[in-house]
Design an enzyme around this catalytic site. Sequence first.
Site, short mmCIF file in Angstrom:
data_model
loop_
_atom_site.label_atom_id
_atom_site.label_comp_id
_atom_site.label_asym_id
_atom_site.label_seq_id
_atom_site.Cartn_x
_atom_site.Cartn_y
_atom_site.Cartn_z
N ASP A 11 -5.23 12.99 -46.38
CA ASP A 11 -4.91 12.13 -47.51
C ASP A 11 -4.04 12.87 -48.53
OD1 ASP A 11 -4.84 10.30 -49.54
OD2 ASP A 11 -6.99 10.18 -49.87
N HIS A 63 -12.54 16.74 -41.54
CA HIS A 63 -12.11 16.21 -42.85
C HIS A 63 -11.39 17.33 -43.60
CE1 HIS A 63 -14.36 12.29 -43.25
NE2 HIS A 63 -14.69 12.73 -42.04
N GLU A 114 -21.69 12.38 -40.14
CA GLU A 114 -21.33 13.73 -40.61
C GLU A 114 -22.58 14.59 -40.71
OE1 GLU A 114 -18.40 14.26 -43.67
OE2 GLU A 114 -19.40 16.02 -44.51
N ASP A 134 -13.59 5.03 -44.53
CA ASP A 134 -13.74 6.48 -44.74
C ASP A 134 -14.91 6.72 -45.71
OD1 ASP A 134 -13.05 9.19 -44.60
OD2 ASP A 134 -11.60 9.06 -46.24
N HIS A 135 -15.77 7.68 -45.38
CA HIS A 135 -16.90 8.06 -46.25
C HIS A 135 -17.72 6.88 -46.78
CE1 HIS A 135 -16.06 12.34 -46.37
NE2 HIS A 135 -14.79 12.03 -46.46
P1 13P Z 1 -7.60 15.97 -47.61
O1 13P Z 1 -7.98 15.93 -49.05
O2 13P Z 1 -7.49 17.37 -47.12
O3 13P Z 1 -6.34 15.22 -47.34
O4 13P Z 1 -8.77 15.30 -46.76
C1 13P Z 1 -8.85 13.91 -46.64
C2 13P Z 1 -10.14 13.47 -46.02
O5 13P Z 1 -10.92 14.24 -45.49
C3 13P Z 1 -10.44 12.03 -46.11
O6 13P Z 1 -11.71 11.72 -45.62
O1 G3H Z 2 -12.03 12.05 -48.65
C1 G3H Z 2 -11.53 11.38 -49.50
C2 G3H Z 2 -10.21 10.73 -49.40
O2 G3H Z 2 -9.20 11.64 -49.77
C3 G3H Z 2 -10.20 9.48 -50.23
O3 G3H Z 2 -10.27 9.77 -51.57
O4 G3H Z 2 -12.05 8.39 -52.67
O5 G3H Z 2 -10.06 9.22 -53.95
O6 G3H Z 2 -9.83 7.39 -52.25
P1 G3H Z 2 -10.58 8.63 -52.67
ZN ZN Z 3 -13.20 13.21 -45.89
#
Ligand code: 13P
Ligand code: G3H
Ligand code: ZN
Length: 342
Positions: A268, A223, A142, A83-84
Site C-alpha cells: 500500500d 504484509h 494471521e 484487508d485486515h
Molecule cells: P505497506 O505499508 O508496507 O505497504 O503494507 C501494506 C499492508 O500490509 C496492507 O495490509
Molecule cells: O495495512 C494497512 C493498509 O496499508 C491500509 O491502511 O487502514 O490506512 O487504509 P488504512
Molecule cells: Zn497489512
Amino acid sequence: MALVSMRQLLDEAAKGGYGIGAFNVNNMEQIQAIMEAARETNSPVIVQASRGARAYSNDRFLYHLMLAATEVYPEIPIVLHQDHGNSPETCKSAIEMGFTSVMMDGSLMADGKTPSSFQYNVKVTREVVEIAHARGVTVEGEIGCLGGVEDGHGAGLDGLAHLTDPDEAVEFVHQTGVDALAIAIGTSHGAYKFTQAPTGETLKIERLIEIHRKLPNVHLVMHGSSSVPKDLQDIINRYGGKLKPTWGVPVEEIQRGINNGVRKINVDTDSRLAMTGAIRKVFAEHPEEFDPRSYLKPAREAMKKVIAQRMTEFGQAGHAGDYRPIPLAEMAKRYARETVTV
Ligand code: 13P
Ligand code: G3H
Ligand code: ZN
C-alpha cells in the site's frame, strides 16, 4: 468475467512458483492504476480494501468500481479482498457485499492494536471460515503480529516483537481451515519500517523456511511489504514534503520469500508515495493549475508504474490467461467436500 476467488489465484501461483501483489485501494484512480498495470503486464490481480478504505469511499462505490473493472478488463482475473477485517462482522459485511476474499485479522483484538490470545484468534477466524467457505469465499488469517501503528494495524512495536511461532502456525491452520496465512517475519506497516539501510537480512528468512516446511500447502502472506523506494521519497521531499529518512523491504528479499512459500504480498505505502510525489510535483511546478485531472492523472500514472514493476518482480506478470475462473458456487462445493473428508 466475474470477481474470482483468491484461493484459485493463490493455488495457481503456488503451482507456478510465483507471488501475487495485493494492492490497496480507496478510490477510482487507484483501481484504474492497478488495472492498467495488470493489462500492461498481463497479470492476475488482487485488489484489497481496508476498513478505512471502505468507510472513506462508501464501500458500495468501491464495489461498483470493481464491477466496472471486470467489464473493462475482461481478460484479467480480479479478486476483491477485505484487508485486515477486525471482527467477524466486518468480514460478514464484506461477503454480503460481494467481496470474494476476506482477511480475519484475529491476531489483534477488534481495536486493531492489542495482541489477542491464540484462543480468541482461532475462535473468530474459525467463525469467518465457516461463513465464507459456505459461499466459496477465501479466508486469510494471521498468526503473530506485525509492527507499526501509524496506519492503525499493528502491535505498535517494531516488526520483531511478535514473530510467528511455527508450531503455533501449524496448530492455527489445523484448527481454523484458513486458505492463506499472514505471518510476522520482521516487517511492519507504513513508510517507517527500518531506520538503516538493509543488510540483506531484513526478513527472518529462517523462520519463514521453517513455517513453509511445516505447512507446505498453505499460502503464506507477507504484509508490510512496501519497498519505500528512495526515488519516490526524493520526489516527495524535493517538492516540499517532509519524509524522514527510512527504508522498506528490499524486493530481492521478497523474492527470497516467494521462493519459500510466500504467495500474497501486501503493498500500500509504495502506491501512496508514488501518488503523493506526482501530485506535489504538479502543485510545485504548475501552481496555476486547479483542475483535479491535472494532478490525478500523473498520480494515477505514477502508481501504475510502481505496480507494474512489482507485478513483474513478484512473477505474476504473464499469468492472467493461464486458467479459467472457477465460479464461487463451485468453490463452495469443493470446501464442503473437504470438510466431509477431514
Ligand atoms: P505497506 O505499508 O508496507 O505497504 O503494507 C501494506 C499492508 O500490509 C496492507 O495490509
Ligand atoms: O495495512 C494497512 C493498509 O496499508 C491500509 O491502511 O487502514 O490506512 O487504509 P488504512
Ligand atoms: Zn497489512
